[in-house]
Design a protein around this motif. Structure first.
Motif, mmCIF file in Angstrom:
data_model
loop_
_atom_site.group_PDB
_atom_site.id
_atom_site.type_symbol
_atom_site.label_atom_id
_atom_site.label_comp_id
_atom_site.label_asym_id
_atom_site.label_seq_id
_atom_site.Cartn_x
_atom_site.Cartn_y
_atom_site.Cartn_z
ATOM 1 N N VAL A 32 0.839 -1.203 0.000
ATOM 2 C CA VAL A 32 0.000 0.000 0.000
ATOM 3 C C VAL A 32 0.874 1.253 0.000
ATOM 4 O O VAL A 32 0.581 2.225 -0.714
ATOM 5 C CB VAL A 32 -0.983 -0.019 1.189
ATOM 6 C CG1 VAL A 32 -1.738 1.291 1.298
ATOM 7 C CG2 VAL A 32 -1.951 -1.184 1.051
ATOM 8 N N LEU A 33 1.962 1.244 0.768
ATOM 9 C CA LEU A 33 2.878 2.390 0.762
ATOM 10 C C LEU A 33 3.501 2.592 -0.621
ATOM 11 O O LEU A 33 3.655 3.735 -1.072
ATOM 12 C CB LEU A 33 3.960 2.208 1.827
ATOM 13 C CG LEU A 33 3.498 2.405 3.268
ATOM 14 C CD1 LEU A 33 4.574 1.945 4.242
ATOM 15 C CD2 LEU A 33 3.118 3.867 3.519
ATOM 16 N N ALA A 34 3.845 1.502 -1.296
ATOM 17 C CA ALA A 34 4.404 1.606 -2.652
ATOM 18 C C ALA A 34 3.378 2.228 -3.597
ATOM 19 O O ALA A 34 3.711 3.097 -4.425
ATOM 20 C CB ALA A 34 4.848 0.231 -3.153
ATOM 21 N N TRP A 35 2.126 1.794 -3.483
ATOM 22 C CA TRP A 35 1.047 2.341 -4.316
ATOM 23 C C TRP A 35 0.849 3.834 -4.036
ATOM 24 O O TRP A 35 0.709 4.638 -4.966
ATOM 25 C CB TRP A 35 -0.211 1.530 -4.056
ATOM 26 C CG TRP A 35 -1.483 2.077 -4.590
ATOM 27 C CD1 TRP A 35 -1.835 2.239 -5.895
ATOM 28 C CD2 TRP A 35 -2.605 2.516 -3.827
ATOM 29 N NE1 TRP A 35 -3.104 2.743 -5.988
ATOM 30 C CE2 TRP A 35 -3.592 2.912 -4.727
ATOM 31 C CE3 TRP A 35 -2.857 2.587 -2.463
ATOM 32 C CZ2 TRP A 35 -4.821 3.400 -4.305
ATOM 33 C CZ3 TRP A 35 -4.085 3.053 -2.045
ATOM 34 C CH2 TRP A 35 -5.051 3.458 -2.965
ATOM 35 N N LEU A 36 0.882 4.209 -2.767
ATOM 36 C CA LEU A 36 0.755 5.632 -2.428
ATOM 37 C C LEU A 36 1.962 6.419 -2.949
ATOM 38 O O LEU A 36 1.821 7.569 -3.375
ATOM 39 C CB LEU A 36 0.596 5.810 -0.916
ATOM 40 C CG LEU A 36 -0.721 5.293 -0.327
ATOM 41 C CD1 LEU A 36 -0.697 5.383 1.195
ATOM 42 C CD2 LEU A 36 -1.916 6.037 -0.907
ATOM 43 N N GLY A 37 3.140 5.791 -2.938
ATOM 44 C CA GLY A 37 4.324 6.425 -3.521
ATOM 45 C C GLY A 37 4.156 6.642 -5.012
ATOM 46 O O GLY A 37 4.540 7.698 -5.544
ATOM 47 N N GLU A 38 3.585 5.647 -5.696
ATOM 48 C CA GLU A 38 3.299 5.808 -7.129
ATOM 49 C C GLU A 38 2.367 6.998 -7.352
ATOM 50 O O GLU A 38 2.576 7.798 -8.271
ATOM 51 C CB GLU A 38 2.660 4.537 -7.692
ATOM 52 C CG GLU A 38 3.579 3.351 -7.754
ATOM 53 C CD GLU A 38 2.862 2.050 -8.109
ATOM 54 O OE1 GLU A 38 3.560 1.050 -8.295
ATOM 55 O OE2 GLU A 38 1.601 2.033 -8.211
#
Length: 186
Positions: free
Chosen positions: A67-73
């Motif tokens: 989820v953090l990676a997706w928010l980073g994207e």
């Protein structure tokens, strides 16, 4: 961990496979974000369904990291949020409280699943997803209350989403029960 709900054996996979799963998870989250019912100031989406499912299926650590990676994207401008949004604006507007809650609710759902709140234990599974959804509404709604006042924050940012939280939690519990039954038979 013995007895952990891990139907796809993710915990034992090499780091490269887990990294690929993070990317796959961000793609699933981006797709779930596009299943949307437009509302003001926050749309109803399938994001929380996908987030809690990733938390359960990936485990709380990898789920939160996904989820953090997706928010980073999203933060770097990729159009992965609801209605194709990306960039920093969603993190500063009415949706920012919900976005901040997403890694937390993935971790909560995953943590509860690791404690046995999933699979054949359908009431506990529903409860895990519902608690995660309610935490999302509490955090997101609190931010809206800061922006719009308590009454408007509740009316626009919490109340309309409770039925959706119940339905998404029931769907998640049913899907995980089916996955659990298939996993136990294998």
């Amino acid at each position: 961990m013995t007895g952990r709900f891990d139907p796809f054996g993710i915990a034992a996979r090499p780091a490269g496979v887990r990294a690929a799963l993070v990317l796959a998870g961000t793609a699933v989250l981006a797709l779930a974000s596009q299943i949307s019912v437009p509302m003001v100031p926050v749309p109803i989406t399938m994001q929380t369904f996908a987030i809690t499912m990733i938390g359960v299926l990936y485990g709380w650590r990898l789920g939160a990291a996904t989820v953090l990676a997706w928010l980073g994207e999203a933060a770097i401008g990729l159009p992965v949020l609801a209605n194709g949004a990306g960039g920093l604006a969603p993190f500063m507007g009415p949706t920012s409280g919900y976005l901040a809650s997403f890694p937390v609710i993935a971790a909560l759902a995953g943590f509860l699943a690791e404690k046995g709140w999933t699979g054949e234990r359908v009431v506990l599974s529903f409860s895990a997803h519902f608690l995660a959804n309610m935490l999302c509404l509490a955090i997101g709604g609190a931010w809206l209350m800061v922006l719009l006042g308590v009454e408007k924050g509740l009316v626009l940012g919490v109340t309309p989403f409770i039925l959706g939280a119940v339905l998404k939690s029931a769907l998640a519990a049913a899907v995980l029960m089916a996955i659990g039954r298939r996993f136990i038979r294998s």
